[in-house]
Motif scaffolding. Structure first.
Motif, PDB file in Angstrom:
ATOM      1  N   PRO A 122      -3.046 -10.397  -5.368  1.00 54.79           N
ATOM      2  CA  PRO A 122      -2.694 -10.782  -4.002  1.00 54.79           C
ATOM      3  C   PRO A 122      -1.240 -10.452  -3.675  1.00 54.79           C
ATOM      4  N   GLY A 123      -0.994 -10.140  -2.395  1.00 54.60           N
ATOM      5  CA  GLY A 123       0.363 -10.009  -1.878  1.00 54.60           C
ATOM      6  C   GLY A 123       0.719 -11.233  -1.064  1.00 54.60           C
ATOM      7  N   ALA A 124       1.792 -11.124  -0.295  1.00 55.86           N
ATOM      8  CA  ALA A 124       2.267 -12.273   0.474  1.00 55.86           C
ATOM      9  C   ALA A 124       1.239 -12.724   1.511  1.00 55.86           C
ATOM     10  N   ASP A 125       0.630 -11.770   2.228  1.00 53.20           N
ATOM     11  CA  ASP A 125      -0.361 -12.133   3.252  1.00 53.20           C
ATOM     12  C   ASP A 125      -1.594 -12.765   2.630  1.00 53.20           C
ATOM     13  N   GLU A 126      -1.992 -12.234   1.483  1.00 54.78           N
ATOM     14  CA  GLU A 126      -3.176 -12.770   0.800  1.00 54.78           C
ATOM     15  C   GLU A 126      -2.896 -14.176   0.256  1.00 54.78           C
ATOM     16  N   ASP A 127      -1.688 -14.370  -0.287  1.00 55.20           N
ATOM     17  CA  ASP A 127      -1.311 -15.688  -0.806  1.00 55.20           C
ATOM     18  C   ASP A 127      -1.289 -16.725   0.314  1.00 55.20           C
ATOM     19  N   ARG A 128      -0.889 -16.296   1.503  1.00 49.44           N
ATOM     20  CA  ARG A 128      -0.813 -17.213   2.645  1.00 49.44           C
ATOM     21  C   ARG A 128      -2.191 -17.571   3.176  1.00 49.44           C
ATOM     22  N   THR A 129      -3.103 -16.572   3.225  1.00 48.07           N
ATOM     23  CA  THR A 129      -4.420 -16.796   3.842  1.00 48.07           C
ATOM     24  C   THR A 129      -5.514 -17.156   2.840  1.00 48.07           C
ATOM     25  N   GLY A 130      -5.305 -16.821   1.574  1.00 48.86           N
ATOM     26  CA  GLY A 130      -6.357 -17.049   0.575  1.00 48.86           C
ATOM     27  C   GLY A 130      -7.438 -15.996   0.586  1.00 48.86           C
ATOM     28  N   ARG A 131      -7.222 -14.901   1.326  1.00 49.45           N
ATOM     29  CA  ARG A 131      -8.221 -13.834   1.424  1.00 49.45           C
ATOM     30  C   ARG A 131      -7.661 -12.534   0.847  1.00 49.45           C
ATOM     31  N   PRO A 132      -8.487 -11.729   0.200  1.00 49.54           N
ATOM     32  CA  PRO A 132      -8.000 -10.481  -0.386  1.00 49.54           C
ATOM     33  C   PRO A 132      -7.852  -9.373   0.656  1.00 49.54           C
ATOM     34  N   PHE A 133      -6.839  -8.543   0.492  1.00 50.76           N
ATOM     35  CA  PHE A 133      -6.643  -7.327   1.294  1.00 50.76           C
ATOM     36  C   PHE A 133      -6.634  -7.599   2.797  1.00 50.76           C
ATOM     37  N   VAL A 134      -5.651  -8.389   3.215  1.00 50.51           N
ATOM     38  CA  VAL A 134      -5.505  -8.653   4.656  1.00 50.51           C
ATOM     39  C   VAL A 134      -4.159  -8.158   5.189  1.00 50.51           C
ATOM     40  N   GLY A 135      -3.282  -7.633   4.342  1.00 48.30           N
ATOM     41  CA  GLY A 135      -2.003  -7.099   4.781  1.00 48.30           C
ATOM     42  C   GLY A 135      -2.129  -5.649   5.223  1.00 48.30           C
ATOM     43  N   ARG A 136      -1.017  -4.921   5.207  1.00 50.38           N
ATOM     44  CA  ARG A 136      -1.030  -3.525   5.647  1.00 50.38           C
ATOM     45  C   ARG A 136      -1.955  -2.683   4.770  1.00 50.38           C
ATOM     46  N   ALA A 137      -1.893  -2.903   3.461  1.00 44.98           N
ATOM     47  CA  ALA A 137      -2.774  -2.153   2.565  1.00 44.98           C
ATOM     48  C   ALA A 137      -4.233  -2.495   2.842  1.00 44.98           C
ATOM     49  N   GLY A 138      -4.504  -3.752   3.156  1.00 45.88           N
ATOM     50  CA  GLY A 138      -5.868  -4.161   3.473  1.00 45.88           C
ATOM     51  C   GLY A 138      -6.375  -3.529   4.760  1.00 45.88           C
ATOM     52  N   GLN A 139      -5.489  -3.376   5.727  1.00 48.15           N
ATOM     53  CA  GLN A 139      -5.886  -2.725   6.980  1.00 48.15           C
ATOM     54  C   GLN A 139      -6.248  -1.262   6.754  1.00 48.15           C
ATOM     55  N   LEU A 140      -5.486  -0.605   5.876  1.00 50.59           N
ATOM     56  CA  LEU A 140      -5.829   0.776   5.539  1.00 50.59           C
ATOM     57  C   LEU A 140      -7.136   0.826   4.759  1.00 50.59           C
ATOM     58  N   LEU A 141      -7.336  -0.134   3.859  1.00 47.29           N
ATOM     59  CA  LEU A 141      -8.586  -0.170   3.105  1.00 47.29           C
ATOM     60  C   LEU A 141      -9.772  -0.362   4.039  1.00 47.29           C
ATOM     61  N   ASP A 142      -9.633  -1.192   5.068  1.00 49.82           N
ATOM     62  CA  ASP A 142     -10.717  -1.373   6.038  1.00 49.82           C
ATOM     63  C   ASP A 142     -11.099  -0.042   6.679  1.00 49.82           C
TER      64      ASP A 142
ATOM     65  N   ARG B  11     -16.627  -4.145   6.140  1.00 49.58           N
ATOM     66  CA  ARG B  11     -16.091  -5.088   5.156  1.00 49.58           C
ATOM     67  C   ARG B  11     -17.161  -6.084   4.718  1.00 49.58           C
ATOM     68  N   GLU B  12     -18.063  -6.441   5.633  1.00 49.58           N
ATOM     69  CA  GLU B  12     -19.122  -7.407   5.314  1.00 49.58           C
ATOM     70  C   GLU B  12     -20.160  -6.842   4.344  1.00 49.58           C
ATOM     71  N   ASP B  13     -20.159  -5.524   4.163  1.00 53.32           N
ATOM     72  CA  ASP B  13     -21.145  -4.889   3.289  1.00 53.32           C
ATOM     73  C   ASP B  13     -20.716  -4.875   1.827  1.00 53.32           C
ATOM     74  N   ILE B  14     -19.429  -5.099   1.561  1.00 49.16           N
ATOM     75  CA  ILE B  14     -18.904  -4.912   0.210  1.00 49.16           C
ATOM     76  C   ILE B  14     -18.396  -6.239  -0.343  1.00 49.16           C
ATOM     77  N   TYR B  15     -17.875  -6.200  -1.569  1.00 49.13           N
ATOM     78  CA  TYR B  15     -17.216  -7.378  -2.155  1.00 49.13           C
ATOM     79  C   TYR B  15     -15.838  -6.953  -2.624  1.00 49.13           C
ATOM     80  N   LEU B  16     -14.824  -7.792  -2.356  1.00 48.32           N
ATOM     81  CA  LEU B  16     -13.438  -7.509  -2.710  1.00 48.32           C
ATOM     82  C   LEU B  16     -12.946  -8.528  -3.728  1.00 48.32           C
ATOM     83  N   LEU B  17     -12.312  -8.039  -4.788  1.00 49.07           N
ATOM     84  CA  LEU B  17     -11.738  -8.927  -5.791  1.00 49.07           C
ATOM     85  C   LEU B  17     -10.557  -8.229  -6.458  1.00 49.07           C
ATOM     86  N   ASN B  18      -9.778  -9.010  -7.221  1.00 49.74           N
ATOM     87  CA  ASN B  18      -8.590  -8.490  -7.882  1.00 49.74           C
ATOM     88  C   ASN B  18      -8.573  -8.842  -9.359  1.00 49.74           C
ATOM     89  N   THR B  19      -7.675  -8.191 -10.093  1.00 45.50           N
ATOM     90  CA  THR B  19      -7.546  -8.470 -11.531  1.00 45.50           C
ATOM     91  C   THR B  19      -6.949  -9.844 -11.778  1.00 45.50           C
TER      92      THR B  19
END
Length: 303
Positions: free
Chosen positions: A163-183, A193-201
């Motif tokens: 998680p980054g700062a945005d993820e730590d704040r919201t509790g959701r994975p990939f919601v910052g700038r990198a997450g927007q590009l991933l979307d 996004r609803e079709d896949i599953y997102l997780l981290n190490t």
């Protein structure tokens, strides 16, 4: 062991590794190493460019060995002697391809669960993770854990670093700038996004967005292993070096791991550049798109 140790380093891989190191140093507060830019890269490349060897006459590109003296013919095999013969090749068993590394291609343990049971088990595991204090430093500095989210019946799991700062704040994975590009990358694959599953190490944000430490990766390993065992995705897309090295037990660069499918239990694994890396290096987006096209073709998302 690699059998191409005498080959020159790939400039793209060398630059990728250097930029990842520089980004890490900046994240942990090292202020005196400048971030790369095109002008400075060109300047240093010109300063360290390797010129062809000069001949004794001063003509560039002509080696002195290319014109042997006429008065000294090359020695015969008999004159050379046994002491300078070509050494024997190493046994074949020691000459492994550079791509070889230890992978787990056994079936997932247990049985495949109905979707409702998968969701229930993931929720129970998320509750366990929320109270985890194995990594005392991460537990003290986090706002909340970031377990992961998505479709429990998905074919595609996207596996990131942490998680980054945005993820730590919201509790959701990939919601910052990198997450927007991933979307956008996911949508380019004809998915949502609803079709896949997102997780981290790791499930907690490392301070300063530094890379997870080895002990932190080890402490969180059981959590993402259980997630993948519950999900049993057909494809796992590793986003960046940390997730790829952790999942595949490999130290090869992204450049050496990409453009081929690897195996983790019954899942096909594809390694691509992390969206955060693509934000810093837009030129690499072309390579990432080639990898995603490979995924779409194999998964039947395109004809």
């Amino acid at each position: 062991m690699s059998n191409d140790t005498h080959n020159p380093l790939d400039p793209a891989e060398t630059r990728e590794a250097a930029e990842e190191l520089l980004a890490h140093l900046h994240r942990v507060g090292v202020p005196f190493i400048p971030l790369p830019n095109a002008e400075r890269v060109a300047e240093w490349e010109s300063r360290f460019a390797v010129s062809p060897p000069a001949s004794p006459s001063g003509e560039a590109g002509v080696s002195a060995a290319s014109t042997p003296p006429a008065t000294k013919p090359a020695p015969t095999a008999a004159e050379i002697g046994d002491e300078v013969k070509t050494p024997p090749r190493a046994p074949t068993s020691r000459l492994q391809p550079v791509e070889s590394f230890s992978v787990n291609d056994d079936p997932y343990p247990g049985v495949s669960l109905p979707i409702a049971d998968r969701q229930q088990q993931l929720e129970q595991l998320a509750t366990t993770v929320s109270g985890c204090t194995k990594c005392s430093q991460l537990a003290k500095c986090r706002t909340q854990t970031v377990f992961g989210e998505g479709n429990p019946g998905t074919r595609f799991a996207f596996f990131g670093e942490g998680p980054g700062a945005d993820e730590d704040r919201t509790g959701r994975p990939f919601v910052g700038r990198a997450g927007q590009l991933l979307d956008k990358m996911i949508q380019a694959c004809k998915l949502q996004r609803e079709d896949i599953y997102l997780l981290n190490t790791v499930k907690c944000r490392p301070p300063g967005n530094r890379n997870p430490e080895p002990n932190e990766l080890s402490n969180c390993r059981e959590y993402w292993e259980q997630q993948l065992q519950i999900l049993r995705p057909e494809y796992i897309v590793c986003l960046g070096a940390v997730s790829a090295h952790t999942l595949l037990n490999s130290k090869l660069s992204i450049g050496r791991l990409r453009q081929r499918f690897h195996q983790y239990h019954e899942s096909k694994v594809l390694v691509i550049y992390h969206p955060a890396y693509l934000l810093r290096n837009p030129d690499a987006k072309k390579a990432a798109w080639a990898d995603l096209q490979m995924l779409m073709r194999d998964a039947g998302l395109v004809t």
